[in-house]
Design a protein around this motif. Structure first.
Motif, mmCIF file in Angstrom:
data_model
loop_
_atom_site.group_PDB
_atom_site.id
_atom_site.type_symbol
_atom_site.label_atom_id
_atom_site.label_comp_id
_atom_site.label_asym_id
_atom_site.label_seq_id
_atom_site.Cartn_x
_atom_site.Cartn_y
_atom_site.Cartn_z
ATOM 1 N N PRO A 84 30.063 64.477 79.174
ATOM 2 C CA PRO A 84 30.371 63.933 77.804
ATOM 3 C C PRO A 84 31.747 63.669 77.422
ATOM 4 C CG PRO A 84 28.514 65.667 77.859
ATOM 5 C CD PRO A 84 29.478 65.282 78.728
ATOM 6 N N LEU A 85 32.803 63.600 77.092
ATOM 7 C CA LEU A 85 33.992 63.443 77.300
ATOM 8 C C LEU A 85 34.393 62.153 77.355
ATOM 9 C CD1 LEU A 85 36.383 66.941 76.100
ATOM 10 C CD2 LEU A 85 35.156 65.227 74.608
ATOM 11 N N LEU A 86 34.052 62.365 78.800
ATOM 12 C CA LEU A 86 34.327 61.739 79.734
ATOM 13 C C LEU A 86 33.516 60.543 79.618
ATOM 14 C CD1 LEU A 86 35.089 63.406 83.190
ATOM 15 C CD2 LEU A 86 37.202 62.000 81.947
ATOM 16 N N ASP A 87 32.537 60.382 79.618
ATOM 17 C CA ASP A 87 31.781 59.222 78.710
ATOM 18 C C ASP A 87 32.700 58.473 77.384
ATOM 19 O OD1 ASP A 87 29.851 59.725 80.319
ATOM 20 O OD2 ASP A 87 28.484 60.502 79.732
ATOM 21 N N ALA A 88 33.014 59.260 76.469
ATOM 22 C CA ALA A 88 33.619 58.544 75.449
ATOM 23 C C ALA A 88 34.640 58.073 75.694
ATOM 24 C CB ALA A 88 33.982 59.694 74.927
ATOM 25 N N ILE A 89 35.448 59.024 76.583
ATOM 26 C CA ILE A 89 37.095 58.192 76.899
ATOM 27 C C ILE A 89 37.032 56.719 77.816
ATOM 28 C CG2 ILE A 89 39.278 58.178 78.774
ATOM 29 C CD1 ILE A 89 38.743 61.612 77.585
ATOM 30 N N VAL A 90 36.157 56.830 78.499
ATOM 31 C CA VAL A 90 35.651 55.407 79.656
ATOM 32 C C VAL A 90 35.479 54.753 78.410
ATOM 33 C CG1 VAL A 90 34.554 54.838 81.136
ATOM 34 C CG2 VAL A 90 35.841 56.739 81.614
ATOM 35 N N TRP A 115 36.592 56.021 70.143
ATOM 36 C CA TRP A 115 37.678 57.283 70.230
ATOM 37 C C TRP A 115 37.006 57.921 68.736
ATOM 38 C CZ3 TRP A 115 39.532 57.093 74.066
ATOM 39 C CH2 TRP A 115 40.178 55.799 74.800
ATOM 40 N N ALA A 116 36.049 57.164 68.164
ATOM 41 C CA ALA A 116 34.987 57.933 67.160
ATOM 42 C C ALA A 116 34.373 58.950 67.827
ATOM 43 C CB ALA A 116 34.348 57.072 66.563
ATOM 44 N N LYS A 117 33.801 58.822 68.558
ATOM 45 C CA LYS A 117 32.705 59.920 69.322
ATOM 46 C C LYS A 117 33.494 61.201 69.785
ATOM 47 C CE LYS A 117 29.179 58.739 72.452
ATOM 48 N NZ LYS A 117 28.023 58.345 73.552
ATOM 49 N N LEU A 118 35.005 60.689 70.697
ATOM 50 C CA LEU A 118 35.434 61.519 71.185
ATOM 51 C C LEU A 118 36.244 62.400 69.631
ATOM 52 C CD1 LEU A 118 36.852 62.455 73.378
ATOM 53 C CD2 LEU A 118 38.324 61.089 73.453
ATOM 54 N N SER A 119 36.847 61.689 68.990
ATOM 55 C CA SER A 119 36.977 62.531 67.804
ATOM 56 C C SER A 119 36.071 63.687 67.944
ATOM 57 C CB SER A 119 37.361 61.722 67.091
ATOM 58 O OG SER A 119 38.126 62.118 66.058
ATOM 59 N N ALA A 120 34.694 63.637 67.312
ATOM 60 C CA ALA A 120 33.860 63.251 66.744
ATOM 61 C C ALA A 120 33.717 65.278 68.267
ATOM 62 C CB ALA A 120 32.848 63.039 66.900
ATOM 63 N N ARG A 121 33.706 64.459 69.246
ATOM 64 C CA ARG A 121 33.281 66.048 70.274
ATOM 65 C C ARG A 121 34.560 66.864 70.533
ATOM 66 N NH1 ARG A 121 28.944 65.226 73.354
ATOM 67 N NH2 ARG A 121 28.312 63.763 73.173
ATOM 68 N N ASP A 165 43.090 63.274 65.543
ATOM 69 C CA ASP A 165 43.037 61.760 65.689
ATOM 70 C C ASP A 165 43.759 61.768 67.335
ATOM 71 O OD1 ASP A 165 45.393 62.730 64.795
ATOM 72 O OD2 ASP A 165 45.756 61.759 63.070
ATOM 73 N N TYR A 166 44.803 60.678 67.438
ATOM 74 C CA TYR A 166 45.044 60.732 68.556
ATOM 75 C C TYR A 166 46.658 59.936 68.478
ATOM 76 C CZ TYR A 166 40.057 59.690 69.384
ATOM 77 O OH TYR A 166 38.879 60.259 69.577
#
Length: 175
Positions: free
Chosen positions: A15-21, A25-31, A36-37
């Motif tokens: 799931p983290l890789l899905d958000a990165i690919v 960024w909102a989904k990655l941050s939530a996970r 922030d980045y």
């Protein structure tokens, strides 16, 4: 997850890789709990699609791949690190790491690489850890020397050009 004094190293699940690919960024941050980045936290985005596809087929190996580096105090994603696969038949693993430009020169690369080495040598059968750097003196060479790595050889890679290979052997202490 691996933790150091200043960092969390979070394994990159599918799931983290899905958000990165997907650059979601909102989904990655939530996970990641709302982090922030830092600008330029990831230097090799093309690697993450390949890694996601690989992990779909090898779901038993996530600890031997990529980790996201989160600065604990700042709650900010500042880089990536990890292994380039499970131990080879001789018990060697390879590490790599990258830190956002604004966080370089503060020991975070050393801290992340040291955490990977500690984790790696704690695993049964791991006898050595290797790393590759560009074939010139740079910050990664200093990090590896500081962590006890020795220069092994120079080689040429078709894509990356001249590379230096480094190696650190397991130290077995008998009492």
């Amino acid at each position: 997850m691996l933790a150091t004094d200043r960092l969390f190293l979070i394994p990159t699940t599918i799931p983290l890789l899905d958000a990165i690919v997907d650059a979601d960024w909102a989904k990655l941050s939530a996970r990641l709990g709302g982090v922030d980045y830092a600008d330029n936290w990831m230097h090799f985005p093309e690697a993450y699609a390949w890694l996601r596809d690989y992990l779909h087929e090898h779901q038993d190996e996530p600890e031997w791949w990529s980790y996201l580096i989160v600065h604990r105090q700042d709650a900010r994603l500042i880089g990536t690190c990890g292994f380039k696969g499970a131990p080879d038949p001789w018990g060697a693993i390879e590490i790599g790491y990258e830190i956002a430009d604004s966080y370089q020169g503060q020991g975070f690369g050393t801290e992340a690489a040291e955490a990977l080495c500690t984790f790696g040598f704690a695993q049964p059968g791991v006898q050595a850890i290797t790393a590759q750097t560009l074939g010139e003196e740079n910050a990664s060479c200093k990090i590896l020397r500081k962590l006890g790595f020795q220069f092994v050889q120079e080689k040429v890679d078709m894509e990356d050009g001249l590379l230096w290979e480094w190696r650190r052997e397991r130290v077995n202490i008998t009492r």
